[in-house]
Design a protein around this motif. Structure first.
Motif, mmCIF file in Angstrom:
data_model
loop_
_atom_site.group_PDB
_atom_site.id
_atom_site.type_symbol
_atom_site.label_atom_id
_atom_site.label_comp_id
_atom_site.label_asym_id
_atom_site.label_seq_id
_atom_site.Cartn_x
_atom_site.Cartn_y
_atom_site.Cartn_z
ATOM 1 N N ILE A 43 -9.033 5.115 -0.115
ATOM 2 C CA ILE A 43 -7.671 5.193 -0.312
ATOM 3 C C ILE A 43 -7.591 4.173 -1.794
ATOM 4 O O ILE A 43 -7.919 3.383 -1.725
ATOM 5 C CB ILE A 43 -6.982 4.265 0.833
ATOM 6 C CG1 ILE A 43 -6.826 5.165 2.107
ATOM 7 C CG2 ILE A 43 -5.616 3.940 0.601
ATOM 8 C CD1 ILE A 43 -7.641 4.651 3.066
ATOM 9 N N THR A 44 -6.895 4.790 -2.564
ATOM 10 C CA THR A 44 -6.712 4.228 -3.794
ATOM 11 C C THR A 44 -5.134 4.003 -3.968
ATOM 12 O O THR A 44 -4.216 4.577 -3.862
ATOM 13 C CB THR A 44 -6.777 5.482 -4.979
ATOM 14 O OG1 THR A 44 -8.043 5.857 -4.826
ATOM 15 C CG2 THR A 44 -7.007 4.754 -6.325
ATOM 16 N N LEU A 45 -4.833 2.702 -4.087
ATOM 17 C CA LEU A 45 -3.519 1.904 -4.246
ATOM 18 C C LEU A 45 -2.887 2.394 -5.412
ATOM 19 O O LEU A 45 -3.539 2.724 -6.438
ATOM 20 C CB LEU A 45 -3.646 0.489 -4.112
ATOM 21 C CG LEU A 45 -3.450 0.057 -2.587
ATOM 22 C CD1 LEU A 45 -4.645 0.500 -1.830
ATOM 23 C CD2 LEU A 45 -3.568 -1.523 -2.705
ATOM 24 N N THR A 46 -1.430 2.233 -5.615
ATOM 25 C CA THR A 46 -0.715 2.516 -7.124
ATOM 26 C C THR A 46 -1.379 1.711 -8.294
ATOM 27 O O THR A 46 -1.371 2.507 -9.432
ATOM 28 C CB THR A 46 0.501 2.683 -6.694
ATOM 29 O OG1 THR A 46 0.978 1.509 -6.295
ATOM 30 C CG2 THR A 46 1.125 3.897 -5.958
ATOM 31 N N ASN A 47 -1.958 0.612 -7.651
ATOM 32 C CA ASN A 47 -2.241 -0.334 -8.824
ATOM 33 C C ASN A 47 -3.570 -0.076 -9.210
ATOM 34 O O ASN A 47 -4.254 -0.688 -10.038
ATOM 35 C CB ASN A 47 -1.974 -1.930 -8.555
ATOM 36 C CG ASN A 47 -2.747 -2.117 -7.388
ATOM 37 O OD1 ASN A 47 -3.526 -1.525 -6.539
ATOM 38 N ND2 ASN A 47 -2.415 -3.237 -6.820
ATOM 39 N N GLY A 48 -4.521 0.873 -8.471
ATOM 40 C CA GLY A 48 -5.648 1.224 -8.991
ATOM 41 C C GLY A 48 -6.727 0.658 -8.037
ATOM 42 O O GLY A 48 -7.885 0.951 -7.941
ATOM 43 N N LEU A 49 -6.440 -0.331 -6.991
ATOM 44 C CA LEU A 49 -7.549 -0.841 -6.062
ATOM 45 C C LEU A 49 -7.827 0.311 -5.276
ATOM 46 O O LEU A 49 -7.190 1.147 -4.775
ATOM 47 C CB LEU A 49 -6.660 -1.884 -5.363
ATOM 48 C CG LEU A 49 -6.981 -3.397 -5.886
ATOM 49 C CD1 LEU A 49 -6.013 -4.311 -4.976
ATOM 50 C CD2 LEU A 49 -8.377 -3.693 -5.708
ATOM 51 N N LEU A 50 -9.137 0.090 -4.867
ATOM 52 C CA LEU A 50 -9.537 1.128 -4.004
ATOM 53 C C LEU A 50 -10.109 0.459 -2.630
ATOM 54 O O LEU A 50 -10.765 -0.501 -2.753
ATOM 55 C CB LEU A 50 -11.090 1.672 -4.760
ATOM 56 C CG LEU A 50 -12.099 2.606 -3.858
ATOM 57 C CD1 LEU A 50 -11.327 3.909 -3.719
ATOM 58 C CD2 LEU A 50 -13.108 3.027 -4.323
ATOM 59 N N TRP A 51 -9.891 1.154 -1.711
ATOM 60 C CA TRP A 51 -10.188 0.461 -0.378
ATOM 61 C C TRP A 51 -11.005 1.726 0.545
ATOM 62 O O TRP A 51 -10.679 2.830 0.217
ATOM 63 C CB TRP A 51 -8.822 0.347 0.454
ATOM 64 C CG TRP A 51 -9.037 0.145 1.978
ATOM 65 C CD1 TRP A 51 -9.927 -0.833 2.600
ATOM 66 C CD2 TRP A 51 -8.199 0.384 3.188
ATOM 67 N NE1 TRP A 51 -9.797 -0.858 3.837
ATOM 68 C CE2 TRP A 51 -8.719 -0.354 4.199
ATOM 69 C CE3 TRP A 51 -6.878 0.869 2.998
ATOM 70 C CZ2 TRP A 51 -8.214 -0.394 5.451
ATOM 71 C CZ3 TRP A 51 -6.269 0.988 4.372
ATOM 72 C CH2 TRP A 51 -6.765 0.625 5.503
ATOM 73 N N LYS A 52 -12.111 1.077 0.905
ATOM 74 C CA LYS A 52 -13.049 2.048 1.874
ATOM 75 C C LYS A 52 -12.810 1.629 3.191
ATOM 76 O O LYS A 52 -13.192 0.381 3.493
ATOM 77 C CB LYS A 52 -14.310 2.140 1.344
ATOM 78 C CG LYS A 52 -14.479 2.705 0.088
ATOM 79 C CD LYS A 52 -16.124 2.858 -0.496
ATOM 80 C CE LYS A 52 -16.510 3.559 -1.628
ATOM 81 N NZ LYS A 52 -17.478 3.496 -2.027
ATOM 82 N N LEU A 53 -12.855 2.710 4.097
ATOM 83 C CA LEU A 53 -12.588 2.398 5.477
ATOM 84 C C LEU A 53 -13.618 3.395 6.295
ATOM 85 O O LEU A 53 -13.603 4.631 6.075
ATOM 86 C CB LEU A 53 -11.199 2.620 5.916
ATOM 87 C CG LEU A 53 -10.895 2.259 7.436
ATOM 88 C CD1 LEU A 53 -11.061 0.632 7.635
ATOM 89 C CD2 LEU A 53 -9.420 2.975 7.873
ATOM 90 N N ALA B 226 0.829 -1.183 0.008
ATOM 91 C CA ALA B 226 0.088 0.196 -0.012
ATOM 92 C C ALA B 226 0.817 1.102 -0.073
ATOM 93 O O ALA B 226 0.243 2.349 0.278
ATOM 94 C CB ALA B 226 -1.062 -0.070 1.087
ATOM 95 N N SER B 227 2.143 1.292 -0.239
ATOM 96 C CA SER B 227 3.036 2.470 -0.390
ATOM 97 C C SER B 227 2.658 3.350 -1.553
ATOM 98 O O SER B 227 2.113 2.955 -2.554
ATOM 99 C CB SER B 227 4.280 1.958 -0.366
ATOM 100 O OG SER B 227 4.567 0.916 -1.232
ATOM 101 N N ASN B 228 2.774 4.461 -0.990
ATOM 102 C CA ASN B 228 2.466 5.721 -2.053
ATOM 103 C C ASN B 228 0.988 5.674 -2.555
ATOM 104 O O ASN B 228 0.530 6.244 -3.476
ATOM 105 C CB ASN B 228 3.325 5.584 -3.370
ATOM 106 C CG ASN B 228 4.669 5.580 -3.096
ATOM 107 O OD1 ASN B 228 5.031 6.527 -2.072
ATOM 108 N ND2 ASN B 228 5.491 4.723 -3.764
ATOM 109 N N SER B 229 -0.044 5.139 -1.669
ATOM 110 C CA SER B 229 -1.641 5.291 -1.969
ATOM 111 C C SER B 229 -1.811 6.554 -1.638
ATOM 112 O O SER B 229 -1.374 7.340 -0.930
ATOM 113 C CB SER B 229 -2.160 4.357 -1.097
ATOM 114 O OG SER B 229 -1.748 3.041 -0.983
ATOM 115 N N SER B 230 -2.836 7.231 -2.495
ATOM 116 C CA SER B 230 -3.544 8.222 -2.285
ATOM 117 C C SER B 230 -4.636 8.112 -1.559
ATOM 118 O O SER B 230 -5.537 7.245 -1.410
ATOM 119 C CB SER B 230 -3.550 9.159 -3.523
ATOM 120 O OG SER B 230 -4.648 8.225 -4.231
ATOM 121 N N LYS B 231 -4.904 9.138 -0.488
ATOM 122 C CA LYS B 231 -6.296 9.109 0.145
ATOM 123 C C LYS B 231 -7.054 10.006 0.054
ATOM 124 O O LYS B 231 -6.648 11.218 -0.175
ATOM 125 C CB LYS B 231 -5.855 8.886 1.932
ATOM 126 C CG LYS B 231 -5.473 9.980 2.480
ATOM 127 C CD LYS B 231 -5.134 9.772 3.977
ATOM 128 C CE LYS B 231 -4.592 11.123 4.509
ATOM 129 N NZ LYS B 231 -3.489 10.778 5.633
#
Lengths: 209, 344, 344, 209
Positions: free
Chosen positions: B307-317, B293-298
């Motif tokens: 949170i969007t990971l550098t590979n495009g995966l989206l995480w919602k918290l 998850a490094s360099n992810s944007s939130k």
């Protein structure tokens, strides 16, 4: 202005013709809207619109063909009622109705089409009869457009000249409507009398509007 | 209750595609979920009789069986005879009539008792003499429901009842309508493009895409096991990727460039996987299905982090409103049982 | 950056009310949040020069100061001279022009390099020769943004950019636009009725109601301490009740018939309290601000439970998609510091 | 049909008048839309619409007043160019333009108003000049409505009878247009010749449509 007969004739013609045009126009517009087949719709719409696209004298010519002594309807009236339509007062009404009908029909149709069709469907799912839907929903909500169409049609009927001249002629005291009278007086060089008639027409038009 | 049945099996040629809808509803509320222009409204209109299908059957059994439409037997009941209530998207209140008149218009002899009962039941007291344009969106919806209920329908059809509404109003009206439908003893069919609405109102669900049913079943089952890419997308799955099958329990995501272990055996017709944005958790480097998850944007929302990971995966918290700081963990993980296996 | 300033102070008589908007923006994105018809769009149009205010000032400083509008000095720059980009709700792409032509239309000599750079930057490769009607909603939005950026504006005005969109599309496009605005170095003003959008995009916020600014400040501050009833409602507070003040630290809710302890001293102009639906927790009978939750009704959403207490209070609780069972606790509680004190 | 002159006269009149009507109608419609003061807008709209509400002979009467030998414009032309407009060929063009103008103007205005005003504002914020916005955005997107307005106006110009009769008269070889010729032939009892002219008019109308 010595001769009041054009005013009387015009008033009678315009009133009777708007009565016919108004109701027939409404019903035809409603009928056309309900047709689901698009090509029949377009053809009928074209036929009903024709009288405002064609020159008035051409319409008058066709009317003369139909209502003339040898025309199908004219012959029928002569045979059964011994009544000659062409060049009689009823001819002014026929000409006015035919020429003003498209305006009424198109305005009513336009006004009907602007009424949200969901309202009609809502009425149907609520069990309202088609007749009740027509008057209480469609007519009631299209009223402003219908009235303005009626006024336009009235003005057109009042001012009709070309087709009336062809079918009804210009017989003083019988078929000489106001627009005819203006023409005749100008042709005879009586600008003053013509002006009086013009004032009357403009006055009646403004009252209607 | 046991004898009730709403049966719909219709086919209609439309401009862009053919509509084929087929379902049987025993009770409660059926949802039809699909993107705009998939034929949802056309289905409702066919049930109401506003639109005629090309062929098929629509019938309702409540005690006795009423056939609304049967192309073989040339039966086609008028909308007036179907006893169906239709809640239009814009409510379709008659603008030239007062609230009272709108509610009473469907009653054969304009029964005042029924009207005043409906006015009371839908909290419209004091608005009887107003015209629709003088009402708020919520009041208009209540008038439309009162008008339908005064008519006493066997089936209520709801056509995107909240699509043209302010967010503030929407949530409240959804609860009102959900309560109303819970008390309603007849059938209802709700058409929507919003997965929350479908989930909230409907026991059973049909997913419609370009006129065809692509999935059908209990609402919760479809949300949990969408099975197909389009179903996953419509039920709100944010992460969907094409895959390459590695072995029975491993797949490689082509969009995110990660290999995942899954909990079910991968059959050869599986071409995609889906991961719901809520189904991702903080993890360690050596966890199963760990994600860097490094360099992810939130992005901060009032009640969640995106949170969007550098590979495009989206995480919602989920978060609390007052939290504004959040340290993105170094690694995330996805439980193998939370990976949805999807067919084309 | 330090010298940049967008200054707006306008007054305009409208049919239903007067519009008075006054703000200064030093950088980033300002949000204008309000219900439909509160004058939001009119404000944007006044900045763009599409609509003329009755009086006031609109000016922009970037290096040097440009006065767009000044009623005293009779300055009123044409929209063509203002260098402002306007993203319309329906995007307003020219239907008779291709994507390429739309993007290039604002350039003085239709510079092909700029057009092809924008096509690349907004991922529109391959769509150059298409007409707007042949594009999806998301592609249309990208074309509209490309057209604006080709023109190189100092200020971007966004008019409800997501209001007419499917839910599935909306969330993805929001993230796209948020990323785009983060990279944009000029000013932007976003108008919306959606609190999530306001929160997500805007550093600073103006709350507009019937043409008047009722609150203004940092977005997070306004969400945490709305201060006024209307602000609380617009920022998504679901539970609002009129109160009676009992003593400095106790108020009685008139709508829910419960007495609450609060953490701040209640001043006499406080007439309402608000409790966010997420700020309620399970508790015990003898907790501070305990609520009796017996006979509550619950509603399941994909990712939350919505529980309505018998007195009307709404509680929202995050859940996982696969959870379908939930025992409502006997008692709930509200932390005194989570009770919003609100003025009329 | 021995006399081909009505066909020639009508073609010349209709072509020249539609050219004038089309461009003037477009520009006036654009101008009216841009007026922000509502009462001025309504008054001007009323004036430009008048010729379809008033009877053609009344319009003809007013035109005769303006363009006649003693009328303001008529006198000007006689004094400076020694040219008498009334009862000359240009009078048929004047009558056709005045009577067909409202149709063009109203169609163009309606078509313009149906173009999403956001498109115009988008053009402005993108720095497009008003002239470029008019042609590339407004005109281009209103084209279907403008063309149908142009056809209506052409048909009206071709068929104009009442006002032409008043202002230009019915002088064979000079101002006798096709509709006039139909009337004259019928009045003279030559139904056959009239029918030939009718065919020609209907034929031209259909080509236009």
């Amino acid at each position: 202005m010595d001769d009041w007969s054009p005013i009387l004739i015009s008033m009678k013609t315009a009133s009777l013709s708007i009565l016919i045009t108004f109701f027939v126009g409404l019903i035809v517009a409603w009928g056309i809207i309900k047709i689901k087949n698009d090509s029949i719709k377009i053809v009928l719409d074209g036929i009903f619109t024709l009288p405002i696209v064609l020159p008035p004298t051409v319409v008058g010519f066709f009317l003369l063909y139909i209502f003339g002594v040898r025309g199908p309807i004219g012959k029928f009236f002569i045979d059964f009622f011994a009544f000659k339509i062409a060049f009689s007062w009823p001819a002014t009404v026929v000409a006015a109705v035919v020429m003003s009908f498209p305006l009424m029909y198109r305005s009513a149709r336009g006004a009907f089409e602007q009424v949200d069709s969901n309202l009609l469907d809502a009425g149907r799912t609520l069990g309202m009869s088609e007749w009740k839907i027509f008057w209480k929903v469609l007519f009631a909500n299209a009223l402003p457009g219908i009235i303005s169409g009626g006024i336009l049609a009235y003005a057109r009927g009042l001012g009709e000249f070309g087709a009336t001249a062809m079918l009804a002629g210009n017989i003083a005291g019988q078929t000489r409507t106001l627009p005819m009278a203006v023409y005749s007086e100008v042709a005879a060089g009586n600008m003053g009398t013509a002006f009086d008639y013009v004032i009357v027409i403009v006055f009646i038009s403004f009252i209607a509007i | 209750m046991s004898n009730k049945l709403l049966k719909v099996n219709i086919h209609k040629e439309l401009n862009e595609f053919d509509l084929d809808v087929d379902f049987e509803l025993k009770n409660g509320c059926l949802g039809i979920l699909g993107p705009s222009g998939c034929g949802k409204s056309m289905t409702l209109k066919s049930i109401a009789g506003i639109v005629d299908p090309d062929n098929g059957i629509v019938s309702l059994t409540t005690g006795e069986k009423t056939v609304y439409f049967d192309s073989d037997k040339k039966i086609n009941l008028k909308p007036q005879k179907r006893n169906v209530g239709y809640l239009f998207q814009n409510y379709a209140l008659f603008p030239n009539m007062t609230v009272e008149e709108n509610v009473g218009i469907g009653l054969p002899n304009n029964d005042e008792n029924v009207v005043s009962e409906m006015i009371r039941r839908f909290h419209l007291e004091g608005l009887e003499k107003r015209y629709p344009r003088q009402l708020s969106g919520g009041q208009q919806q209540r008038v439309a429901l009162a008008r339908i209920m005064a008519y006493g329908p066997d089936v209520i059809l709801l056509d995107e009842p909240f699509s043209a509404m302010d967010t503030v109003l929407k949530e409240q009206l959804r609860r009102e309508l959900a309560n109303f439908l819970n008390k309603f003893s007849g059938f209802s069919v709700l058409v929507t493009h919003d997965r929350d609405e479908a989930f909230q109102f409907c026991d059973e669900l049909i997913i419609l895409d370009k006129g065809k049913i692509i999935a059908k079943g209990k609402t919760v089952d479809l949300f949990e096991n969408p099975g197909k890419v389009e179903v996953a997308r419509l039920t709100g799955c944010k992460n969907i990727s094409k895959i390459e099958i590695i072995d029975d329990y491993h797949v490689k995501s082509l969009d995110w460039d990660v290999t995942f272990e899954v909990s079910e055996k991968v059959s050869p017709n599986i071409a995609y996987i889906g991961i719901r944005a809520h189904d991702i958790y903080p993890g360690q480097k050596d966890d199963v299905n760990a994600l860097d998850a490094s360099n992810s944007s939130k992005l901060e929302m009032p009640f969640e982090w995106q949170i969007t990971l550098t590979n495009g995966l989206l995480w919602k918290l989920d978060k609390q409103m007052r939290e504004h700081e959040f340290e993105i963990p170094k690694y995330l993980k996805v439980d193998p049982k939370n990976i949805l296996l999807l067919e084309e």
